[in-house]
Structure formats: C-alpha cells, structure tokens
Design a protein around this motif. Structure first.
Motif, PDB file in Angstrom:
ATOM      1  N   ALA A 179       0.833  -1.210   0.000  1.00 48.68           N
ATOM      2  CA  ALA A 179       0.000   0.000   0.000  1.00 48.68           C
ATOM      3  C   ALA A 179       0.861   1.252   0.000  1.00 48.68           C
ATOM      4  CB  ALA A 179      -0.930  -0.018   1.208  1.00 48.68           C
ATOM      5  N   ARG A 180       1.937   1.235   0.794  1.00 46.74           N
ATOM      6  CA  ARG A 180       2.848   2.393   0.805  1.00 46.74           C
ATOM      7  C   ARG A 180       3.492   2.591  -0.556  1.00 46.74           C
ATOM      8  NH1 ARG A 180       8.113   3.503   1.079  1.00 46.74           N
ATOM      9  NH2 ARG A 180       8.734   1.308   1.152  1.00 46.74           N
ATOM     10  N   LEU A 181       3.978   1.507  -1.156  1.00 42.23           N
ATOM     11  CA  LEU A 181       4.633   1.614  -2.460  1.00 42.23           C
ATOM     12  C   LEU A 181       3.668   2.127  -3.528  1.00 42.23           C
ATOM     13  CD1 LEU A 181       6.620  -1.748  -2.442  1.00 42.23           C
ATOM     14  CD2 LEU A 181       7.562   0.545  -2.087  1.00 42.23           C
ATOM     15  N   ALA A 182       2.448   1.615  -3.502  1.00 44.62           N
ATOM     16  CA  ALA A 182       1.452   2.055  -4.492  1.00 44.62           C
ATOM     17  C   ALA A 182       1.103   3.522  -4.304  1.00 44.62           C
ATOM     18  CB  ALA A 182       0.205   1.186  -4.403  1.00 44.62           C
ATOM     19  N   ALA A 183       0.928   3.944  -3.061  1.00 45.87           N
ATOM     20  CA  ALA A 183       0.570   5.334  -2.787  1.00 45.87           C
ATOM     21  C   ALA A 183       1.689   6.287  -3.195  1.00 45.87           C
ATOM     22  CB  ALA A 183       0.234   5.508  -1.309  1.00 45.87           C
ATOM     23  N   GLU A 184       2.919   5.936  -2.872  1.00 47.75           N
ATOM     24  CA  GLU A 184       4.038   6.801  -3.231  1.00 47.75           C
ATOM     25  C   GLU A 184       4.225   6.845  -4.744  1.00 47.75           C
ATOM     26  OE1 GLU A 184       7.498   5.582  -1.085  1.00 47.75           O
ATOM     27  OE2 GLU A 184       6.651   6.118   0.881  1.00 47.75           O
ATOM     28  N   GLY A 185       4.136   5.690  -5.392  1.00 48.96           N
ATOM     29  CA  GLY A 185       4.317   5.643  -6.837  1.00 48.96           C
ATOM     30  C   GLY A 185       3.231   6.380  -7.593  1.00 48.96           C
ATOM     31  N   ALA A 186       2.036   6.423  -7.025  1.00 52.18           N
ATOM     32  CA  ALA A 186       0.912   7.073  -7.707  1.00 52.18           C
ATOM     33  C   ALA A 186       0.822   8.568  -7.431  1.00 52.18           C
ATOM     34  CB  ALA A 186      -0.395   6.405  -7.287  1.00 52.18           C
ATOM     35  N   PHE A 187       1.134   8.995  -6.201  1.00 53.87           N
ATOM     36  CA  PHE A 187       0.720  10.336  -5.785  1.00 53.87           C
ATOM     37  C   PHE A 187       1.849  11.294  -5.425  1.00 53.87           C
ATOM     38  CE2 PHE A 187      -2.996   7.586  -4.641  1.00 53.87           C
ATOM     39  CZ  PHE A 187      -3.801   8.035  -5.682  1.00 53.87           C
ATOM     40  N   PHE A 188       3.077  10.822  -5.201  1.00 55.29           N
ATOM     41  CA  PHE A 188       4.162  11.782  -5.021  1.00 55.29           C
ATOM     42  C   PHE A 188       4.209  12.691  -6.245  1.00 55.29           C
ATOM     43  CE2 PHE A 188       7.408   9.757  -1.869  1.00 55.29           C
ATOM     44  CZ  PHE A 188       6.433   9.711  -0.893  1.00 55.29           C
ATOM     45  N   TYR A 189       4.442  13.984  -5.999  1.00 53.54           N
ATOM     46  CA  TYR A 189       4.512  14.982  -7.073  1.00 53.54           C
ATOM     47  C   TYR A 189       3.203  15.012  -7.854  1.00 53.54           C
ATOM     48  CZ  TYR A 189       6.944  17.698 -10.783  1.00 53.54           C
ATOM     49  OH  TYR A 189       7.354  18.661 -11.688  1.00 53.54           O
ATOM     50  N   ALA A 190       2.097  14.691  -7.168  1.00 53.43           N
ATOM     51  CA  ALA A 190       0.752  14.724  -7.761  1.00 53.43           C
ATOM     52  C   ALA A 190       0.631  13.842  -9.001  1.00 53.43           C
ATOM     53  CB  ALA A 190       0.335  16.163  -8.080  1.00 53.43           C
ATOM     54  N   GLY A 191       1.405  12.759  -9.036  1.00 52.47           N
ATOM     55  CA  GLY A 191       1.308  11.817 -10.147  1.00 52.47           C
ATOM     56  C   GLY A 191       1.822  12.344 -11.474  1.00 52.47           C
ATOM     57  N   GLN A 192       2.625  13.392 -11.456  1.00 52.85           N
ATOM     58  CA  GLN A 192       3.083  14.026 -12.697  1.00 52.85           C
ATOM     59  C   GLN A 192       4.431  13.440 -13.149  1.00 52.85           C
ATOM     60  OE1 GLN A 192       1.372  18.490 -12.587  1.00 52.85           O
ATOM     61  NE2 GLN A 192       2.568  17.962 -10.789  1.00 52.85           N
ATOM     62  N   LYS A 193       4.424  12.137 -13.310  1.00 49.27           N
ATOM     63  CA  LYS A 193       5.596  11.412 -13.787  1.00 49.27           C
ATOM     64  C   LYS A 193       5.132  10.410 -14.834  1.00 49.27           C
ATOM     65  CE  LYS A 193       7.565  11.502  -9.105  1.00 49.27           C
ATOM     66  NZ  LYS A 193       8.078  10.693  -7.972  1.00 49.27           N
ATOM     67  N   CYS A 194       5.906  10.244 -15.881  1.00 58.33           N
ATOM     68  CA  CYS A 194       5.508   9.271 -16.899  1.00 58.33           C
ATOM     69  C   CYS A 194       5.541   7.853 -16.348  1.00 58.33           C
ATOM     70  CB  CYS A 194       6.388   9.391 -18.134  1.00 58.33           C
ATOM     71  SG  CYS A 194       8.146   9.162 -17.816  1.00 58.33           S
ATOM     72  N   THR A 195       6.286   7.626 -15.262  1.00 60.52           N
ATOM     73  CA  THR A 195       6.362   6.303 -14.641  1.00 60.52           C
ATOM     74  C   THR A 195       5.424   6.150 -13.443  1.00 60.52           C
ATOM     75  OG1 THR A 195       8.248   7.079 -13.338  1.00 60.52           O
ATOM     76  CG2 THR A 195       8.746   5.863 -15.366  1.00 60.52           C
ATOM     77  N   ALA A 196       4.593   7.144 -13.157  1.00 58.94           N
ATOM     78  CA  ALA A 196       3.706   7.071 -11.993  1.00 58.94           C
ATOM     79  C   ALA A 196       2.701   5.932 -12.131  1.00 58.94           C
ATOM     80  CB  ALA A 196       2.964   8.391 -11.808  1.00 58.94           C
TER      81      ALA A 196
END
Length: 474
Positions: free
Chosen positions: A265-282
């Motif tokens: 859950a932590r990994l999914a949340a960080e990967g999705a929402f850090f920097y508001a999801g503005q990453k091509c790899t989010a």
C-alpha cells in the motif's frame, strides 16, 4: 527575473517574453522567459554547427573534465536550484533536492566513461591488417525536454551528447525552463566552449519548423506526449536524422496475495501520488488479487491519507500542485468521466486551494477497458481493479497502448519471474514503486511509450555516436 536565450556563448535578452507563475501561488511570477521563434532557433542551430568541428577535436577526457566541473557547480548550488524547481513546477522540495543531486551524479557518471575503452581492435582475416572500430560523434543534436523533471531529463540527454563530441540545441518546456537554465549556467561556469550548447526557450511550433529546415541536424531526442512525439516522427521521416522518443505511460502496480499488504500500500501510494502523479512512470492502475482485495484497499486508503498535500517548500509535503490550471481541469474531467464509466470514488475527487492542488483520488468499479483505465491522465488519479489469477493480472497490465513501467508486490520468486517475463514494459520492478529509475541502466518504454534507442546507461552512448571501422594494412 528576466532570463534570455543562450546562443553562441552569450545570454541574449529576449524581444518578447512570457511570465512563468508559481503553481502553488498562481499570482506570483517566478521568472520572465523568452518567447522565441523560428529565427532564434535557427541562430542556435547555426551556432552549434559552427562549433562542432573544433569541439569534436577536444580530447574526450577534457570534455569529461568539463562535465565534472559542472557536476561540482550543481552540487555547490544544490539548495538554491532545488528551491527554484520547487517554486516553478511545484515539485516537493525533498524531490527537487534529489533531482538536482541526480543531475550532478549523471554528469559524473558519463564523465567516467571517458576513461573506458573508446573502441576495439579486432582480428582481421587478411595478413598484416589491423581492424579497428571507434566511436565518433554525430554532429548537431536537438534535445526537447519536458517540465516535470526540469533538470534531470536535460542532464541525462546532455551529458552523453556532450561527452561524445556533439554540439547541442536544447529546448525545454515553457512550463519549466529553470532546470535547463541552471544546467547551462553550470556548463558555462565549467568552461564549455562557445556554441557547443545553445538554449532556446519558447513554444514548440516554431522550433519544430526550424528542425525541419536545419540541414546540419543529425539527431533529435524528445521527451513528451505520444501525439507530439509521433508528429515529430512524421515530420522527420524523410530526413537522415536519428530519433529517440520517450513518451507516456499507464503504469500498473500489481499486488499479489502473498504480499506484505501494508508495504504494498505504501509503495502504491508513493508511486501514484508523489509529485501529484506528474511522472511518466507514476502508478495509474492498481491490480489486486481478489483474495486480498478488500484488505489491501483499506491499507491503500490509509497510506494515501498519510500523504501531506500542500506547499512544495514544506519539508513534509509529498503531494504538491498540478503544473497549471489546464492540468487541474484535465484531471477533473477524467474523474467525471470515470464516474460516467461506472466508477465510484473511494477517496479524493476534489480540487483544493491555494494553487492548483488536487486531492489524491482512487476510483474502483470501472472496467479495465474504460477510457480512464486506458489513457494517461498525468495527475493524482488511480483506478483499482481485482484479478483472479496471475494470467488475468498480466493480461490486464498489458491491455493498454503504453508499455513504460510496471511493478508487482510479492514474496514468491516464481510469481515475480512470471511477471518479469510476461509484462510488456520497458522497466519492470518487483517490490518497488513503478516510479523511479537509475541512471546507470537503460530507460525507455515499448509499444507507444517509446521509439528508438533507450536513454541513460550505456544505451545513450549508442544513440549519440556512430561507429567508424578502420581497416589498416601495416
């Protein structure tokens, strides 16, 4: 602060400018940048072409030492550069610092390649003959970079291009040129000769016109949207120009039944929402084994609730603003469409003030074929999907036109290996977020996420150079 273009070794004041504003405080002007047109771009290309004959003759170790000095400049000015990034593109300050550090390390990494062998001595079938192969530069290259990684992406394109003896015209996104400006300042301070690197800030259309006209152009590296990337590909189709496209993603994070669900859950949340999801790899799709779906969903929502939303300069912030009002409106439209496609919001779904904040949002109940589960949103929106077995999970992960990044949370080696083999993505993780890459490994996607040779690592050296074979009878 007014900033000009950098052409032929000089900072040139702009005749026309635009204001770049802080996405966290939209009334605050961060800088005035040039609104360059075709003329400025053509001047930059002419300067790069004029500088190439001399630059290619500079010993590669001296070129590497310039990169090393530039890396030290970035490290010495890390805090001020990071603050500029945070203010201009809304990147949380902890990520902005990491990005500046990464840019410096990328320069160091490619500088080190100068002390590696630069070619091969091969056996020849002919008596008394040496067969050699060595790298040679291409010539003038154009680098077109996005706003979301405003210093790292220009750095990982620039460093190998310059090391190998090419000259460069760099065009950053108008939404975030500050990282490119700092890189140019670092290389200028490091003693890079005039004309080797030229910076043109302005809209894409006139720059694209110049690209089609420049006879000396030998390669283009572009990071941005799928549509723009393939328009560029079509425009250069009849030219002998190398092309490298790094495009969008719709990245799946798979949670298997044996996973540590709180960690997943932590990994999914960080990967999705850090920097508001503005990453091509989010992460934009989370696919969960049905046996643990409800338990994971609860843990995922709790993990999202712990993410601080707000001021990018706050050390605790993990979710900053979207880049501008249009981006927030786009996210709002996608959330509305997700509801129309049968989804229900589990958390989020609302814009926040001040600035262009948007709550981290999770929808469930939409079919994997729904447009919200198929298209890149580039914002803090995730869809949640159950899967009955690994075959279904992999099929769901692959059922999009993109193929950039993917990840699975599992403790089972057989499950991990099956996922690594079966998923269609250029970067595949196990027990890591989908976002995050290391510069010593090739980076890039498959399907519509990329075209041409990969970036970073040793792969970049092949894109920015050619091989010359020498047959010498001695």
């Amino acid at each position: 602060m007014a900033i000009g273009n950098f052409i032929a070794g000089r900072w040139r004041p702009a005749e026309r400018t635009y204001s770049r504003k802080n996405p966290a405080l939209p009334d605050q002007v961060v800088a005035e940048y040039p609104l360059s047109g075709r003329q400025e771009a053509m001047e930059a290309f002419r300067a790069a072409a004029a500088a190439f004959p001399a630059w290619r003759q500079v010993p590669i170790i001296e070129r590497a030492r310039i990169l090393q000095r530039a890396a030290r400049y970035l490290s010495e000015h890390l805090e001020s550069i990071a603050r500029d990034l945070a203010v201009e593109v809304g990147k949380p300050i902890f990520e902005a610092r990491a990005e500046v550090r990464r840019a410096a390390e990328i320069f160091e990494y490619y500088a080190a390649w100068a002390w590696h062998p630069q070619g091969f001595l091969l056996a020849s079938a002919r008596p008394g003959t040496e067969l050699r192969a060595r790298r040679v530069p291409l010539g003038v290259v154009a680098l077109i970079t996005p706003w979301n990684f405003p210093i790292a992406i220009p750095a990982w394109k620039l460093a190998p291009a310059l090391l190998l003896g090419n000259t460069v015209v760099l065009k950053p996104s108008t939404l975030g040129p500050c990282g490119a400006v700092h890189l140019v300042r670092a290389l200028e301070a490091a003693g890079l000769p005039s004309g080797v690197l030229n910076l043109v800030i302005g809209p894409g259309t006139p720059f694209g016109q110049a690209l089609r006209e420049v006879e000396d152009l030998r390669a283009v590296s572009f990071t941005g949207s799928v549509d723009t990337g393939f328009q560029l590909k079509a425009a250069l189709a009849d030219r002998p120009v190398r092309l490298q496209l790094e495009l969008g993603g719709k990245n799946p994070f798979v949670v298997w039944e044996d996973a540590d669900l709180r960690e997943a859950a932590r990994l999914a949340a960080e990967g999705a929402f850090f920097y508001a999801g503005q990453k091509c790899t989010a992460t934009s799709r989370v696919i969960v084994h049905r046996a643990v779906y409800s338990e994971f969903r609860e843990a995922f929502l709790e993990a999202i609730g712990r993410l601080k939303i707000g001021d990018p300069l706050d050390e605790a912030t993990r979710v900053g603003p979207l880049i501008d009002a249009a981006a927030r409106e786009n996210v709002q439209r996608w959330v509305k469409r997700g509801l129309e496609e049968g989804g229900r919001i589990l958390i989020g779904g609302r814009p926040l003030d001040p600035g262009y904040l948007y709550e981290p949002t999770v929808l469930e109940g939409v079919p994997p074929t729904a447009s919200i589960a198929q298209e890149e949103i580039f914002g803090p929106v995730v869809t949640l999907h159950p899967a009955s077995d690994l075959e279904e999970a992999i099929a769901m992960a692959n059922a999009v036109r993109y193929g950039l990044s993917a990840s699975i949370a599992t403790r089972r080696l057989d499950v991990a290996e099956a996922f690594l083999s079966g998923v269609e993505a250029g970067i595949v993780h196990v027990n890591q977020p989908t976002a995050g890459v290391e510069y010593q490994a090739p980076f890039g996607g498959v399907k519509q996420s990329g075209y041409g040779p990969k970036e970073q690592g040793w792969s970049a050296l092949d894109f920015y150079s050619d091989w010359k074979t020498l047959v010498v009878r001695v």
